[in-house]
Design a protein around this motif. Structure first.
Motif, mmCIF file in Angstrom:
data_model
loop_
_atom_site.group_PDB
_atom_site.id
_atom_site.type_symbol
_atom_site.label_atom_id
_atom_site.label_comp_id
_atom_site.label_asym_id
_atom_site.label_seq_id
_atom_site.Cartn_x
_atom_site.Cartn_y
_atom_site.Cartn_z
ATOM 1 N N PRO A 87 -6.314 8.741 -6.108
ATOM 2 C CA PRO A 87 -5.915 7.748 -7.125
ATOM 3 C C PRO A 87 -4.449 7.925 -7.507
ATOM 4 O O PRO A 87 -3.818 8.896 -7.079
ATOM 5 C CB PRO A 87 -6.817 8.138 -8.300
ATOM 6 N N PRO A 88 -3.917 7.024 -8.317
ATOM 7 C CA PRO A 88 -2.575 7.289 -8.859
ATOM 8 C C PRO A 88 -2.658 8.488 -9.802
ATOM 9 O O PRO A 88 -3.620 8.602 -10.564
ATOM 10 C CB PRO A 88 -2.241 6.007 -9.625
ATOM 11 N N TYR A 89 -1.682 9.385 -9.725
ATOM 12 C CA TYR A 89 -1.737 10.554 -10.618
ATOM 13 C C TYR A 89 -0.366 11.039 -11.092
ATOM 14 O O TYR A 89 -0.220 12.147 -11.595
ATOM 15 C CB TYR A 89 -2.517 11.698 -9.961
ATOM 16 N N ILE A 90 0.646 10.205 -10.898
ATOM 17 C CA ILE A 90 1.986 10.623 -11.319
ATOM 18 C C ILE A 90 2.251 10.109 -12.740
ATOM 19 O O ILE A 90 1.910 8.960 -13.066
ATOM 20 C CB ILE A 90 3.044 10.088 -10.326
ATOM 21 N N VAL A 135 0.834 -1.211 0.000
ATOM 22 C CA VAL A 135 0.000 0.000 0.000
ATOM 23 C C VAL A 135 0.867 1.259 0.000
ATOM 24 O O VAL A 135 2.002 1.259 0.484
ATOM 25 C CB VAL A 135 -0.959 0.055 1.223
ATOM 26 N N LEU A 136 0.265 2.318 -0.529
ATOM 27 C CA LEU A 136 0.891 3.637 -0.467
ATOM 28 C C LEU A 136 1.002 4.065 0.992
ATOM 29 O O LEU A 136 0.118 3.765 1.798
ATOM 30 C CB LEU A 136 -0.032 4.611 -1.207
ATOM 31 N N ILE A 137 2.055 4.769 1.319
ATOM 32 C CA ILE A 137 2.209 5.283 2.687
ATOM 33 C C ILE A 137 1.331 6.543 2.815
ATOM 34 O O ILE A 137 1.466 7.469 2.013
ATOM 35 C CB ILE A 137 3.688 5.633 2.966
ATOM 36 N N ASP A 187 10.871 7.643 -0.907
ATOM 37 C CA ASP A 187 9.946 6.552 -0.614
ATOM 38 C C ASP A 187 9.256 6.016 -1.865
ATOM 39 O O ASP A 187 8.910 4.839 -1.930
ATOM 40 C CB ASP A 187 8.864 7.029 0.365
ATOM 41 N N LEU A 188 9.022 6.889 -2.857
ATOM 42 C CA LEU A 188 8.255 6.490 -4.045
ATOM 43 C C LEU A 188 8.857 5.269 -4.744
ATOM 44 O O LEU A 188 8.137 4.482 -5.354
ATOM 45 C CB LEU A 188 8.142 7.651 -5.046
ATOM 46 N N ARG A 189 10.190 5.115 -4.632
ATOM 47 C CA ARG A 189 10.856 3.971 -5.282
ATOM 48 C C ARG A 189 10.360 2.643 -4.743
ATOM 49 O O ARG A 189 10.490 1.609 -5.383
ATOM 50 C CB ARG A 189 12.379 4.040 -5.042
ATOM 51 N N SER A 199 1.311 0.709 -9.023
ATOM 52 C CA SER A 199 -0.104 0.837 -9.400
ATOM 53 C C SER A 199 -0.821 1.897 -8.561
ATOM 54 O O SER A 199 -1.874 2.393 -8.941
ATOM 55 C CB SER A 199 -0.813 -0.501 -9.241
ATOM 56 N N ALA A 200 -0.257 2.251 -7.399
ATOM 57 C CA ALA A 200 -0.890 3.273 -6.555
ATOM 58 C C ALA A 200 -0.374 4.664 -6.881
ATOM 59 O O ALA A 200 -0.922 5.657 -6.412
ATOM 60 C CB ALA A 200 -0.630 2.950 -5.082
ATOM 61 N N LEU A 201 0.685 4.722 -7.687
ATOM 62 C CA LEU A 201 1.333 6.015 -7.947
ATOM 63 C C LEU A 201 1.121 6.523 -9.368
ATOM 64 O O LEU A 201 0.849 7.693 -9.593
ATOM 65 C CB LEU A 201 2.850 5.888 -7.728
ATOM 66 N N VAL A 202 1.291 5.594 -10.338
ATOM 67 C CA VAL A 202 1.447 6.016 -11.727
ATOM 68 C C VAL A 202 0.175 5.814 -12.536
ATOM 69 O O VAL A 202 -0.469 4.769 -12.446
ATOM 70 C CB VAL A 202 2.608 5.217 -12.378
HETATM 71 N N1 GLN Z 1 1.027 12.273 -3.267
HETATM 72 C C1 GLN Z 1 1.934 11.231 -3.637
HETATM 73 C C2 GLN Z 1 3.260 11.819 -4.028
HETATM 74 O O1 GLN Z 1 3.337 12.618 -4.915
HETATM 75 C C3 GLN Z 1 1.432 10.380 -4.744
HETATM 76 C C4 GLN Z 1 0.207 9.678 -4.355
HETATM 77 C C5 GLN Z 1 -0.655 9.359 -5.501
HETATM 78 O O2 GLN Z 1 -0.254 9.186 -6.639
HETATM 79 N N2 GLN Z 1 -1.889 9.274 -5.215
HETATM 80 O O3 GLN Z 1 4.224 11.522 -3.403
#
Ligand code: GLN
Length: 280
Positions: free
Chosen positions: A187-190, A90-92, A201-203, A208-211
């Motif tokens: 949602p993922p939005y990167i 899970v995303l932190i 931390d993103l690494r 699937s939770a980020l991109v």
């Molecule tokens: N907010 C997070 C970040 O930019 C990304 C989380 C997301 O994609 N929902 O580090």
């Protein structure tokens, strides 16, 4: 032999290159091993560590040095003043996301029922917080990841959330209800080529939770489009997004005919959450 104070000094030095907060990290990891809180470290600086503890500490420091997020080492992270269990599935939870809670709470009645859904619930931080803060609300939390839902369930059980139902679904795919008062999502939005993904931390967090495709906007667009079919008249859609996505997200909301569209900034001053109302 080594005492608490010298172990912390050495650990901070070891972590200085790999972490933005070496002293804090050193303290948190030592607390984990000693099963004590940070004030204990300050009260007993001369207390000796056993060989076993020193060895355990070294192992954790190496993990952190290699970049593993503190939250994945300790297995928890605070969100809206509650501790949440987390894992690499899970995303932190981020402080930025507390803005979603701040905006959602005034929209949820304190003393009567209302229906809401958290899409892509991950650790359940959003859904569990809302379920706990608003016990009359009927909440659904969805995630496409079974592993994430297991973590969310542990958090929901820990906080005794009887008004939260967790289920596996890719956004609204498994959801038939058409009478939600509120749809909320982080949602993922990167964008896939964003260099931040190679940092910090993103690494280590689930891709699937980020991109998201389409420069990070695909999932926001899918959610905004499908939420129209699941919201009541006058219901609200709240979506977290990137600091530079306000114009695009507002345009997406407009294209699906949401009204009263507003974007709110997080504590860092970045536009972070856009809210729209469905045909008020
Ligand atoms: N907010 C997070 C970040 O930019 C990304 C989380 C997301 O994609 N929902 O580090």
């Amino acid at each position: 032999m080594q005492d608490i104070q010298s172990a912390l000094t050495e650990a901070s030095r070891i972590l200085a290159e790999s972490s933005d907060s070496p002293e804090l990290d050193a303290e948190i990891l030592l607390c984990l091993i000693l099963e004590k809180n940070r004030s204990y470290l300050r009260s007993w600086p001369k207390k000796q560590l056993h060989a076993q503890q020193r060895l355990q500490y070294k192992t954790l420091l190496t993990k952190r040095q290699q970049g593993t997020p503190i939250a994945y080492i300790t297995g928890q992270r605070e969100f809206w003043s509650r501790e949440f269990k987390v894992s690499p599935d899970v995303l932190i939870p981020r402080p930025d996301t507390e803005l979603l809670i701040e905006l959602a709470l005034p929209l949820i009645p304190k003393d009567k029922s209302c229906k809401l859904i958290d899409l892509g619930t991950g650790s359940g931080a959003i859904a569990v917080t809302l379920a706990t803060e608003r016990p009359y609300a009927q909440i659904i939390g969805t995630d496409s990841s079974e592993a994430a839902l297991k973590i969310a369930k542990q958090n929901a059980d820990h906080y005794h959330c009887r008004n939260l139902r967790l289920l596996q679904s890719f956004w609204f795919e498994q959801i038939a209800d058409t009478d939600f008062d509120l749809v909320i999502s982080n949602p993922p939005y990167i964008a896939a080529n964003d260099p931040h993904l190679q940092q910090g931390d993103l690494r280590f967090e689930p891709h699937s939770a980020l991109v998201a495709d389409e420069n990070g906007l695909k999932d926001i667009s899918v959610i905004a489009e499908s939420a129209c079919k699941h919201l009541k008249e006058g219901g609200f859609l709240l979506i977290e997004h990137g600091y530079n996505q306000q114009p695009q997200v507002q345009a997406i909301f407009e294209s699906f005919d949401y009204a009263n569209i507003q974007t709110h900034s997080d504590l860092g001053g970045n536009p972070r959450v856009t809210v729209g109302q469905w045909h008020p």
